[in-house]
Design a protein around this motif. Structure first.
Motif, PDB file in Angstrom:
ATOM      1  N   HIS A  64       0.845  -1.196   0.000  1.00 57.38           N
ATOM      2  CA  HIS A  64       0.000   0.000   0.000  1.00 57.38           C
ATOM      3  C   HIS A  64       0.882   1.247   0.000  1.00 57.38           C
ATOM      4  CE1 HIS A  64      -3.993  -1.668   0.295  1.00 57.38           C
ATOM      5  NE2 HIS A  64      -3.678  -2.423   1.327  1.00 57.38           N
ATOM      6  N   SER A  65       0.398   2.297  -0.687  1.00 61.98           N
ATOM      7  CA  SER A  65       1.190   3.528  -0.782  1.00 61.98           C
ATOM      8  C   SER A  65       0.688   4.619   0.163  1.00 61.98           C
ATOM      9  CB  SER A  65       1.161   4.044  -2.224  1.00 61.98           C
ATOM     10  OG  SER A  65      -0.177   4.321  -2.609  1.00 61.98           O
ATOM     11  N   HIS A  66      -0.269   4.269   1.046  1.00 59.44           N
ATOM     12  CA  HIS A  66      -0.810   5.243   1.990  1.00 59.44           C
ATOM     13  C   HIS A  66      -1.277   4.469   3.227  1.00 59.44           C
ATOM     14  CE1 HIS A  66      -2.304   9.033   3.349  1.00 59.44           C
ATOM     15  NE2 HIS A  66      -2.557   9.560   2.170  1.00 59.44           N
ATOM     16  N   ILE A  67      -1.798   5.212   4.201  1.00 60.81           N
ATOM     17  CA  ILE A  67      -2.320   4.632   5.446  1.00 60.81           C
ATOM     18  C   ILE A  67      -3.172   3.390   5.185  1.00 60.81           C
ATOM     19  CG2 ILE A  67      -4.093   5.102   7.222  1.00 60.81           C
ATOM     20  CD1 ILE A  67      -2.932   8.002   7.312  1.00 60.81           C
ATOM     21  N   VAL A  68      -2.917   2.316   5.937  1.00 58.91           N
ATOM     22  CA  VAL A  68      -3.801   1.148   5.916  1.00 58.91           C
ATOM     23  C   VAL A  68      -4.807   1.346   7.048  1.00 58.91           C
ATOM     24  CG1 VAL A  68      -3.961  -1.355   5.927  1.00 58.91           C
ATOM     25  CG2 VAL A  68      -1.862  -0.266   5.117  1.00 58.91           C
ATOM     26  N   GLY A  83      -7.627  -2.510   3.604  1.00 61.72           N
ATOM     27  CA  GLY A  83      -8.144  -1.358   2.868  1.00 61.72           C
ATOM     28  C   GLY A  83      -7.315  -0.138   3.222  1.00 61.72           C
ATOM     29  N   SER A  84      -7.028   0.683   2.213  1.00 64.92           N
ATOM     30  CA  SER A  84      -6.064   1.772   2.417  1.00 64.92           C
ATOM     31  C   SER A  84      -6.555   3.099   1.853  1.00 64.92           C
ATOM     32  CB  SER A  84      -4.739   1.388   1.742  1.00 64.92           C
ATOM     33  OG  SER A  84      -3.874   2.502   1.601  1.00 64.92           O
ATOM     34  N   TRP A  85      -5.927   4.165   2.357  1.00 62.44           N
ATOM     35  CA  TRP A  85      -6.184   5.504   1.819  1.00 62.44           C
ATOM     36  C   TRP A  85      -5.606   5.659   0.404  1.00 62.44           C
ATOM     37  CZ3 TRP A  85      -5.628   9.900   6.001  1.00 62.44           C
ATOM     38  CH2 TRP A  85      -6.453   9.589   7.112  1.00 62.44           C
ATOM     39  N   ASP A 109     -10.577   7.254  -0.249  1.00 64.51           N
ATOM     40  CA  ASP A 109      -9.880   6.374   0.696  1.00 64.51           C
ATOM     41  C   ASP A 109     -10.784   5.215   1.106  1.00 64.51           C
ATOM     42  OD1 ASP A 109      -8.192   8.538   0.574  1.00 64.51           O
ATOM     43  OD2 ASP A 109      -8.611   9.242   2.602  1.00 64.51           O
ATOM     44  N   VAL A 110     -10.230   4.003   1.142  1.00 64.60           N
ATOM     45  CA  VAL A 110     -10.977   2.847   1.636  1.00 64.60           C
ATOM     46  C   VAL A 110     -10.837   2.825   3.161  1.00 64.60           C
ATOM     47  CG1 VAL A 110     -11.253   0.348   1.581  1.00 64.60           C
ATOM     48  CG2 VAL A 110     -10.611   1.584  -0.512  1.00 64.60           C
TER      49      VAL A 110
END
Length: 318
Positions: A64-68, A83-85, A109-110
């Motif tokens: 993931h390239s952003h907050i999980v 799921g990630s931002w 964002d997820v």
């Protein structure tokens, strides 16, 4: 809680470099804990139960390239879902840490993910206000529109009477809790009563109760069959996560000022878990934002804003 049961802080798990946003366990692999973090990774932990080191990190899941924001495990513990931002979901092979499938389609964002018991359908909720249902192969089966603001959490509610029925419950920043029939991809009910953003929603192990909570500090309990409110518990502070005990009539709430353990029968506050935090002013103290129970109901895991997972165990005192 019988009067001689207490929750004792047994240890901490340290390895993340950001808030621990989500935690997951599975019946199939009782010594496995999965954690997700704002540091863009997930970690699988092997639980040893050892007093010096309650668990050890096994693998870091990178991709993931952003907050999980959220994670869950299949029943057998073989696959992890996140799921990630970065607007995507990922399905991971827990044994190798490899991404098995990436799910692309959300425009925001997820915030939350869920997988049904048979591991045949994946559900996601997003800041794009939609809920999506996916096949395990990554195909989007349906997009469910009904929330007027961020979807903060989606969960699958067990169905007592019909094992084939998939019911999804969702919570949103539009103050709404909703239930959806995923066999027909349609909304079943609106649960109206919160006065502010709803951060979290969860179903009891038998599916008979739904609990929801958020910014207003009120935990609402709903009869899931009749779709009506039953009663409210006051957490006294914003609630970030809820978790029913798998084998006791308890509901745990991670709040801005501690983890509250409520008994549902009789209704009372049993415990308020507040660990010692050295070197923080009261207003800046870390708080729990994620919770999960071990499947045997003996261990409660909580993820905090100081990047630490704290582990409580139910102990019997004489």
């Amino acid at each position: 809680m019988s009067s001689n049961e207490v929750l004792v802080l047994r240890g901490t798990l340290e390895g993340h470099n950001g808030w621990v946003t989500s935690l997951a366990t599975s019946a199939g692999q009782p010594n496995l804990l999965l954690s997700a973090s704002r540091d863009k990774t997930l970690i699988s932990w092997k639980l040893t139960g050892d007093d010096q080191k309650f668990g050890v990190p096994v693998r870091s899941f990178k991709g993931h390239s952003h907050i999980v924001q959220d994670c869950t495990l299949t029943e057998n513990g073989a696959y992890a879902l996140s799921g990630s931002w970065d607007k995507t979901l990922r399905l991971w092979d827990v044994a190798t840490g490899e991404t098995f499938q990436t799910f692309v389609g959300h425009k925001g964002d997820v915030m939350s993910v869920a997988i049904d018991k048979k591991a045949s359908m994946i559900i996601s909720g997003s800041r794009d206000k939609s809920i999506k249902a996916w096949s395990i192969k990554g195909d989007c089966l349906a997009t469910l529109i009904g929330h007027n603001d961020w979807v903060s959490q989606v969960r699958i509610a067990p169905s007592a009477e019909d094992s084939d029925k998939v019911t999804v419950i969702s919570a949103g920043n539009d103050k709404m809790v909703k239930s959806w029939n995923l066999n027909q991809f349609k909304i079943e009910a609106d649960f109206i009563g919160h006065n502010s953003n709803v951060n979290t929603v969860t179903a009891s192990p038998d599916g008979s109760l739904i609990a929801s909570a958020g910014k207003d500090g009120e935990i609402m309990l709903w009869n899931s069959a009749a779709k009506v409110p039953m009663y409210t518990l006051s957490a006294g502070d914003e609630v970030f996560a809820l978790s029913f005990s798998p084998n006791r009539y308890w509901l745990c709430a991670a709040t801005a000022s501690g983890i509250k353990i409520f008994s549902l029968d009789p209704q009372c506050l049993l415990e308020d878990l507040k660990p010692e935090f050295a070197g923080y002013t009261k207003s800046a103290e870390p708080h729990a934002v994620s919770l999960t129970w071990s499947s045997d109901g003996q261990t409660l895991f909580a993820g905090y804003t100081d990047n630490v997972i704290r582990v409580w165990q139910v102990m019997t005192t004489n």
